[in-house]
Design an enzyme around this catalytic site. Structure first.
Site, PDB file in Angstrom:
ATOM      1  N   LYS A  22       0.922  -1.311  -0.051  1.00  0.00           N
ATOM      2  CA  LYS A  22      -0.104   0.086   0.082  1.00  0.00           C
ATOM      3  C   LYS A  22       0.992   1.218   0.147  1.00  0.00           C
ATOM      4  CE  LYS A  22      -2.706   0.592   3.767  1.00  0.00           C
ATOM      5  NZ  LYS A  22      -2.777   1.943   4.181  1.00  0.00           N
ATOM      6  N   SER A  23       2.000   1.418   0.784  1.00  0.00           N
ATOM      7  CA  SER A  23       2.745   2.446   0.960  1.00  0.00           C
ATOM      8  C   SER A  23       3.300   2.650  -0.479  1.00  0.00           C
ATOM      9  CB  SER A  23       3.810   2.286   2.160  1.00  0.00           C
ATOM     10  OG  SER A  23       3.312   2.294   3.231  1.00  0.00           O
ATOM     11  N   ARG A  27       2.959   6.008  -3.424  1.00  0.00           N
ATOM     12  CA  ARG A  27       4.175   6.698  -4.073  1.00  0.00           C
ATOM     13  C   ARG A  27       4.254   6.520  -5.450  1.00  0.00           C
ATOM     14  NH1 ARG A  27       3.769   6.045   1.608  1.00  0.00           N
ATOM     15  NH2 ARG A  27       4.966   7.347   2.693  1.00  0.00           N
ATOM     16  N   GLY A  94      -5.377   7.847   5.185  1.00  0.00           N
ATOM     17  CA  GLY A  94      -4.617   8.838   5.743  1.00  0.00           C
ATOM     18  C   GLY A  94      -3.327   8.992   4.930  1.00  0.00           C
ATOM     19  N   ASP A 321       2.302  -0.721  11.809  1.00  0.00           N
ATOM     20  CA  ASP A 321       0.977  -1.249  11.426  1.00  0.00           C
ATOM     21  C   ASP A 321       0.772  -2.881  11.819  1.00  0.00           C
ATOM     22  OD1 ASP A 321       0.501   0.905  10.139  1.00  0.00           O
ATOM     23  OD2 ASP A 321       1.212   0.369   8.204  1.00  0.00           O
ATOM     24  N   ARG A 352      -6.174   2.012  18.073  1.00  0.00           N
ATOM     25  CA  ARG A 352      -5.855   0.639  18.243  1.00  0.00           C
ATOM     26  C   ARG A 352      -5.485  -0.057  19.292  1.00  0.00           C
ATOM     27  NH1 ARG A 352      -2.901   0.289  12.098  1.00  0.00           N
ATOM     28  NH2 ARG A 352      -5.179   0.445  11.197  1.00  0.00           N
ATOM     29  N   ARG A 398      -7.060  -3.334  10.255  1.00  0.00           N
ATOM     30  CA  ARG A 398      -6.276  -4.160  10.917  1.00  0.00           C
ATOM     31  C   ARG A 398      -6.922  -4.824  12.207  1.00  0.00           C
ATOM     32  NH1 ARG A 398      -2.284  -3.010   7.199  1.00  0.00           N
ATOM     33  NH2 ARG A 398      -1.704  -0.875   6.723  1.00  0.00           N
TER      34      ARG A 398
HETATM   35  C1  S3P Z   1       2.394   4.984   6.005  1.00  0.00           C
HETATM   36  C2  S3P Z   1       3.016   5.133   7.159  1.00  0.00           C
HETATM   37  C3  S3P Z   1       2.499   4.988   8.563  1.00  0.00           C
HETATM   38  C4  S3P Z   1       1.588   3.618   8.535  1.00  0.00           C
HETATM   39  C5  S3P Z   1       0.615   3.767   7.402  1.00  0.00           C
HETATM   40  C6  S3P Z   1       1.129   3.763   6.118  1.00  0.00           C
HETATM   41  C7  S3P Z   1       2.965   5.367   4.894  1.00  0.00           C
HETATM   42  O1  S3P Z   1       2.010   5.871   9.049  1.00  0.00           O
HETATM   43  O2  S3P Z   1       0.756   3.487   9.797  1.00  0.00           O
HETATM   44  O3  S3P Z   1      -0.234   2.639   7.285  1.00  0.00           O
HETATM   45  O4  S3P Z   1       2.599   4.781   3.977  1.00  0.00           O
HETATM   46  O5  S3P Z   1       3.792   6.585   4.753  1.00  0.00           O
HETATM   47  P1  S3P Z   1       2.786   7.089   9.743  1.00  0.00           P
HETATM   48  O6  S3P Z   1       3.539   7.774   9.032  1.00  0.00           O
HETATM   49  O7  S3P Z   1       1.725   8.151  10.388  1.00  0.00           O
HETATM   50  O8  S3P Z   1       3.249   6.367  11.183  1.00  0.00           O
END
Ligand code: S3P
Length: 439
Positions: A22-23, A27, A94, A321, A352, A398
């Site tokens: 996902k991350s 990007r 987020g 996570d 959580r 999660r």
């Molecule tokens: C993420 C960073 C993390 C993670 C989120 C994905 C990212 O959050 O918990 O699921 O893709 O940069 P934080 O950067 O707020 O810790």
């Protein structure tokens, strides 16, 4: 709400390929949109969060063609995004919200980012403060000193800053670096605790002038981003984590997980499970054809007995996570597990700490939270078992997947109130589980 009942248990065995990380997906999409040339992204995960970024970019004028898990993106170049005709809805993602906040702060138009129910409560000051230091004009809903979405952004010519981030967050770092791309002068970000480095890796792949020395990242703008052509997104290790724990705690299980991301900033769950006694073997893949800008490999996991461990505060960003599923593993271990400085779990899709502690307590776990000098430590006295119970997802993917794993390994029946929230990151989760019964 869609409930789920766990009655019959099984011994999971088989092979799994996971949807892309996902991350990395967020990007890859954003930089493809900002670059010159066409990009093909393979193994793109089709879940709510990544799609939120995809739809947002379409609203900003980016042409994206989708065929299964392959995307074709026509980059618009650094300043080629179009003023959106409507507000940009990022659902409950987020990462989309925070990364776009950085990106849009430096564009030459106004935009508004609106959010779903679960994102309304997530803090934005951590991103807005450094962006304002760069000259950004962002207005948000204020409650006390904290800020929340929706966000109104009036794009500005930004200037680079040197910023020491008090919050260990890859989203904050990513937002600042994306803003830095269109800023005047260098942008430097230093981190208190190292966080996942997907933004940095992806920027380098697209040819940005970026250097990383220990905890300091320096971005010098001015170079046009050029698409590398093809990008392969390795399987999401955060999704694989549920299956690592499931396999470990159900005797007789064995699962091979193929092409999983092995980014060093994401290996926390493997390291911790191994420290607890898990049987996880890693086969690194070095295929040139996959353009390994992000390391990947296969994991061979077999069931094994676990013992409790100490998780230090410095390790938290590498396992942020995976903490919910780690708590489940700790309940099935023998002895005490202490997770130090888990405060950030309070501001995820749900709180959580609350969701996991109350669910695990209802399964008769011995779990407590101690607050010492502002640090929240979770202490679990592992008994090697849990009992079935009525469980709650709290709208959090999660928590839901962790509790399903707990329920499958627990004694007796369990019922979970909602599985729809799993679509946020892993819509195929229940089907993948089902597949392991048959193999
Ligand atoms: C993420 C960073 C993390 C993670 C989120 C994905 C990212 O959050 O918990 O699921 O893709 O940069 P934080 O950067 O707020 O810790």
């Amino acid at each position: 709400m869609k409930p789920w009942v766990v009655k019959d248990k099984f011994i999971p065995r088989g092979r799994i390929n996971f949807p892309g990380d996902k991350s990395i997906a967020h990007r890859a999409l954003i930089l493809s949109a900002l670059s010159k040339g066409k990009s093909i992204i393979n193994n793109f995960p089709l879940h709510d969060d990544s799609l939120a970024t995809l739809y947002a970019l379409e609203t900003l004028g980016v042409k994206i063609q989708r065929s299964g898990q392959q995307l074709l993106i026509w980059g618009r170049g650094g300043l080629g995004l179009k003023r959106p005709k409507k507000s940009i809805f990022v659902n409950n993602s987020g990462t989309t919200l925070r990364l776009l906040c950085g990106l849009l702060s430096g564009q030459n138009f106004k935009s508004k980012l609106t959010v779903g129910k679960y994102l309304k409560q997530r803090p934005m000051a951590r991103v807005n403060i450094p962006l304002r230091l760069m000259g950004a004009k962002i207005s948000a809903k204020k409650i006390g000193r904290q800020e929340y979405p929706p966000l109104n952004i009036c794009g500005q010519k930004l200037h680079g800053i040197s910023y020491f981030s008090p919050v260990a967050s890859a989203q904050v770092k990513g937002a600042i670096l994306l803003a830095g791309l269109s800023a005047r002068g260098k942008t430097e970000v230093r981190e208190l605790l190292l966080t996942r480095d997907h933004t940095e890796r992806m920027l380098k792949v697209f040819g940005a002038n970026l250097s990383v020395k220990k905890n300091k990242i320096t971005l010098t703008p001015g170079r046009e981003l050029i698409s590398p052509g093809k990008i392969y997104i390795p399987g999401d290790i955060s999704s694989a984590a549920f299956f690592m724990v499931l396999t470990t705690i159900i005797p007789g299980s064995r699962i091979i997980m193929q092409k999983v991301s092995l980014n060093p900033g994401r290996l926390g769950i493997i390291k911790l499970l191994k420290r607890m006694g898990a049987d996880i073997k890693i086969e690194i893949i070095r295929a040139q054809s996959l353009k390994n800008f992000e390391p990947l490999g296969n994991l061979i996991v077999k069931s094994s007995k676990l013992k409790g461990v100490n998780v230090s505060k410095g390790e938290i960003p590498f396992v942020i996570d995976e903490l919910p599923i780690l708590m489940v593993a700790a309940c099935f271990a023998k002895g005490r597990t202490t997770i130090h400085g888990a405060n950030e779990l309070r501001v995820k899709e749900t709180d959580r700490i609350n969701s996991m502690v109350s669910n695990l307590k209802s399964m008769q776990a011995q779990i407590q939270v101690h607050k010492i000098s502002g640090q929240e430590n979770i202490v679990i006295q592992g008994q090697g078992w849990l009992c079935g119970a009525k469980l709650k997802s709290c709208g959090d993917h999660r928590t839901a997947m962790s509790m399903i794993v707990a329920a499958l390994a627990a004694r007796g029946e369990s019922e979970l109130d909602d599985v729809n929230c799993i679509n946020k990151s892993f819509p195929g989760f229940l089907d993948t589980l089902g597949g392991l019964r048959k193999q």
